[in-house]
Enzyme design. Structure first.
Site, mmCIF file in Angstrom:
data_model
loop_
_atom_site.group_PDB
_atom_site.id
_atom_site.type_symbol
_atom_site.label_atom_id
_atom_site.label_comp_id
_atom_site.label_asym_id
_atom_site.label_seq_id
_atom_site.Cartn_x
_atom_site.Cartn_y
_atom_site.Cartn_z
ATOM 1 N N LYS A 1 4.626 0.535 10.185
ATOM 2 C CA LYS A 1 4.748 1.798 9.456
ATOM 3 C C LYS A 1 4.373 2.972 10.353
ATOM 4 C CE LYS A 1 3.456 0.139 4.920
ATOM 5 N NZ LYS A 1 2.300 0.054 4.057
ATOM 6 N N GLU B 1 0.876 -1.163 0.000
ATOM 7 C CA GLU B 1 0.000 0.000 0.000
ATOM 8 C C GLU B 1 0.921 1.223 0.000
ATOM 9 O OE1 GLU B 1 -2.794 0.135 3.225
ATOM 10 O OE2 GLU B 1 -3.626 2.040 2.521
ATOM 11 N N ARG C 1 4.902 -13.178 9.668
ATOM 12 C CA ARG C 1 5.656 -11.951 9.401
ATOM 13 C C ARG C 1 7.084 -12.094 9.894
ATOM 14 N NH1 ARG C 1 1.973 -7.738 8.822
ATOM 15 N NH2 ARG C 1 3.494 -6.092 9.026
HETATM 16 P P1 ATP Z 1 2.759 -2.252 8.123
HETATM 17 O O1 ATP Z 1 2.159 -3.147 9.162
HETATM 18 O O2 ATP Z 1 4.177 -1.875 8.373
HETATM 19 O O3 ATP Z 1 1.889 -1.066 7.810
HETATM 20 P P2 ATP Z 1 1.605 -3.558 5.904
HETATM 21 O O4 ATP Z 1 1.453 -5.015 5.916
HETATM 22 O O5 ATP Z 1 0.387 -2.776 6.168
HETATM 23 O O6 ATP Z 1 2.817 -3.146 6.817
HETATM 24 P P3 ATP Z 1 1.744 -3.310 3.081
HETATM 25 O O7 ATP Z 1 2.178 -2.172 2.271
HETATM 26 O O8 ATP Z 1 0.335 -3.730 3.023
HETATM 27 O O9 ATP Z 1 2.193 -3.009 4.558
HETATM 28 O O10 ATP Z 1 2.687 -4.558 2.808
HETATM 29 C C1 ATP Z 1 2.956 -5.078 1.534
HETATM 30 C C2 ATP Z 1 3.258 -6.533 1.674
HETATM 31 O O11 ATP Z 1 4.352 -6.735 2.552
HETATM 32 C C3 ATP Z 1 2.071 -7.270 2.255
HETATM 33 O O12 ATP Z 1 1.861 -8.450 1.494
HETATM 34 C C4 ATP Z 1 2.503 -7.585 3.656
HETATM 35 O O13 ATP Z 1 1.930 -8.771 4.109
HETATM 36 C C5 ATP Z 1 4.015 -7.702 3.515
HETATM 37 N N1 ATP Z 1 4.683 -7.423 4.776
HETATM 38 C C6 ATP Z 1 4.606 -6.293 5.511
HETATM 39 N N2 ATP Z 1 5.316 -6.412 6.651
HETATM 40 C C7 ATP Z 1 5.866 -7.654 6.629
HETATM 41 C C8 ATP Z 1 6.709 -8.394 7.526
HETATM 42 N N3 ATP Z 1 7.126 -7.877 8.676
HETATM 43 N N4 ATP Z 1 7.075 -9.639 7.163
HETATM 44 C C9 ATP Z 1 6.675 -10.175 5.994
HETATM 45 N N5 ATP Z 1 5.888 -9.539 5.118
HETATM 46 C C10 ATP Z 1 5.479 -8.302 5.414
HETATM 47 MG MG MG Z 2 -1.183 -3.937 4.670
#
Ligand code: ATP
Ligand code: MG
Length: 602
Positions: A320, A75, A310
């Site tokens: 984030k 995102e 994760r």
């Molecule tokens: P945050 O919790 O930091 O806001 P998010 O999951 O909302 O992270 P996205 O931009 O939606 O952020 O993430 C893009 C991809 O990266 C998604 O498929 C998410 O599952 C993956 N991702 C994010 N953080 C991790 C992590 N710590 N380990 C593995 N994959 C991750």
């Molecule tokens: Mg997300």
């Protein structure tokens, strides 16, 4: 605390040079799944028109040249971090391994918080990490917001088929009527309204005739489902908001849980890999795509969702929201502060893309939550840089050493390998003179036990130079040592037959004071002092390490040209890089990437 998948038992012993050459074979439960899918020919006959689209457009395409399709779907509401690197490596890595293609998809269905600045930064970071989304003549860089028309068309189709309805309950009523884990939900009074009425209302919503929060479109599934996510989830809401790509074209936006499966299906994704928190959403993912396939909107085989744990790393936060707070409140200098776990922070710190990929490869892809030791990341960068980093000498906490029997004005060149692992790289040369800079810690007036470096009467080797004997020191009025004196033994020069005639227990590094290059050096340490700064309801700011950055004026070996991004191993000290923003060859500013050995213990 911490088990990196199955890694700790597999931790190899360093060889004599302190290197760990073994490649950890981390397990990945997705591999056998993909192998079985391919063996069963699940995707044979799958078509791909060269761009995303519903069944009608894919049917006109060619047999898909990609054996599997995965996607990395960020995102665009922040900068990528180490956790995203894991997801990138998993998705692009598996696609590469199995003759597939990985798409870069911006999941930009939420008009608030998203921005073009993040889109550009994300694409740059994925490229930097070494991955490309172009394949088979397709760019494969996609935006979920480009699919709004299809998402809307599918919503109308769901209504017409009796799978969705417009609900006029307030958000509070919807929440209250959803039930709990132990009690079923309550049907909305609008659940049975005729499809034609829902359709008319949805069109009014789309046309801007209803305010935010007044109406929602809900899937019609089962208010008594044990999985709360199947209790008629909201799939569209009214949001009069400007979108960074579609502008004011829409005032209704799809919910993530509705949008994501459709995005996957339109792009012909085979394996939709996400993190564990989406496990409970999988039944809705499958329900939605099955309905749309029945309605002829999507082709089978449909994408399947797989969830993995994760990546969590000790001493690191990867939320984030928390990273944004660190930047906004000035706890760090910005998104690319070398202490930040963002990919731009890691890049600026001197972490190489291959080191980050190595780290991701060494950590398992599994279903169980764990926390990986930060030291594994540090070991990966050491392993990556050791074979290639140029060697040099720096003195970080300098004190003057005067070789009193070395003639003033004289100098001679000493030689050292550019990199002991790469003899073909040859030798470097630097002058030895009467006055040198050495590390303050390499001299003690009174030596503790097992201290083999300089103290009055002791013999040590000036590395690549002569054996010297310490004769004393000079102090200022306050009693601080300001200079050390020694005499050299002329027959002991390194590389000459007499070199071994005098045995010494200590070796010290040095640079000629008249020739040394001055530099600012940032000595970085972990940003947090607590191994789990984001655990429970801990105040993560209280866990900040007050000593995460120390800045010193150092002296570098002459000839160390600090072009931005250049990286060295300074002997005895660790790996350093010239800061890509602030360093110039005339005024070097260096970042310490990592020390030579793990000093944090286990
Ligand atoms: P945050 O919790 O930091 O806001 P998010 O999951 O909302 O992270 P996205 O931009 O939606 O952020 O993430 C893009 C991809 O990266 C998604 O498929 C998410 O599952 C993956 N991702 C994010 N953080 C991790 C992590 N710590 N380990 C593995 N994959 C991750
Ligand atoms: Mg997300």
């Amino acid at each position: 605390m911490t088990t990196p998948g199955k890694l700790s038992d597999a931790k190899p012993t360093p060889d004599v040079s302190g290197n760990v050459a073994v490649n950890y074979a981390a397990s990945n439960f997705l591999r056998p799944i993909i192998e079985a899918d391919l063996a069963a020919g699940r995707y044979q006959g799958k078509r791909w028109s060269g761009h995303p689209g519903p069944a009608t457009s894919q049917n006109q395409g060619q047999p898909d040249p990609a054996r599997i399709r995965t996607r990395f779907p960020p995102e665009p509401n922040g900068y990528l971090h180490l956790g995203h690197a894991k997801s990138i490596c998993v998705n692009f890595g598996l696609a590469g391994e199995f003759g597939g293609v990985c798409h870069l998809r911006f999941d930009d269905t939420n008009p608030e918080k998203e921005d073009q600045e993040y889109v550009d930064a994300i694409a740059e970071a994925v490229h930097w990490l070494g991955f490309d989304w172009k394949a088979d003549g397709n760019d494969n860089r996609y935006y979920a917001s480009d699919y709004f028309d299809w998402m809307y068309e599918f919503a109308e189709a769901l209504i017409q088929a009796g799978h969705a309805y417009v609900d006029a309950q307030t958000p509070d009523q919807i929440r209250a009527n959803r039930g709990t884990l132990t009690e079923p939900g309550v049907n909305s009074p609008w659940r049975e309204r005729p499809a034609a009425e829902s359709l008319a209302l949805l069109r009014e919503m789309r046309d801007g005739q209803h305010p935010d929060g007044s109406l929602v479109l809900r899937a019609k599934i089962d208010m008594a489902s044990p999985n709360i996510n199947l209790r008629d989830p909201v799939i569209y809401r009214v949001r009069h908001a400007h979108h960074h790509r579609t502008g004011d074209a829409w005032c209704i936006y799809p919910m993530y849980t509705y949008a994501h499966p459709i995005e996957d299906a339109l792009e012909g994704i085979t394996h939709s890999i996400c993190t564990l928190e989406f496990e409970d959403q999988r039944p809705f993912y499958d329900w939605l795509l099955a309905r749309l396939a029945e309605l002829g909107k999507l082709n089978r085989p449909l994408p399947r969702q797989y969830e993995f744990a994760r990546l969590n790393v000790t001493y690191v936060v990867t939320s984030k929201r928390k990273l944004l707070q660190l930047v906004r409140e000035g706890h760090v200098d910005g998104w690319d502060d070398p202490r930040m776990p963002t990919l731009f922070g890691l890049r600026r710190r001197g972490y190489t893309p291959s080191a980050i990929r190595l780290f991701c490869d060494r950590t398992a892809v599994s279903k169980s939550d764990s926390r990986i030791e930060y030291s594994l990341l540090e070991q990966a960068v050491r392993d990556d840089l050791d074979p290639v980093a140029a060697r040099s000498v720096a003195v970080l906490d300098p004190i003057k050493l005067v070789i009193t029997n070395y003639p003033e004005g004289q100098s001679e060149m000493c030689q050292a390998p550019c990199n002991p692992h790469a003899p073909e790289a040859g030798n470097r040369e630097f002058p030895l003179t009467r006055e040198l800079w050495i590390e303050r810690d390499d001299f003690r007036e009174e030596a503790p036990k097992k201290y083999f470096r300089l103290f009055p009467g002791n013999l040590v080797r000036l590395k690549y130079g002569y054996v010297i004997k310490c004769t004393g020191c000079t102090k200022d009025a306050a009693g601080n040592v300001v200079a050390v004196q020694a005499e050299y033994l002329p027959e002991t020069r390194s590389g000459t037959p007499g070199a071994d005639s005098v045995k010494v227990k200590g070796n010290i590094t040095w640079v000629s004071a008249a020739h040394a290059v001055p530099a600012i050096v940032h000595l970085y340490d972990r940003l947090f002092a607590d191994p789990m700064p984001d655990a429970g309801d801990k105040d993560f700011l209280a866990c900040l390490n007050p000593n995460s950055r120390q800045t010193v004026r150092a002296w570098l070996e002459p000839g160390t040209v600090a072009a931005p991004g250049a990286t060295w191993q300074f002997e005895r000290l660790g790996y350093f890089t010239a800061d890509r923003i602030t360093s110039t060859p005339e005024a070097p500013v260096l970042n310490r990437i990592v020390t030579l050995r793990d000093s944090w213990g286990v």
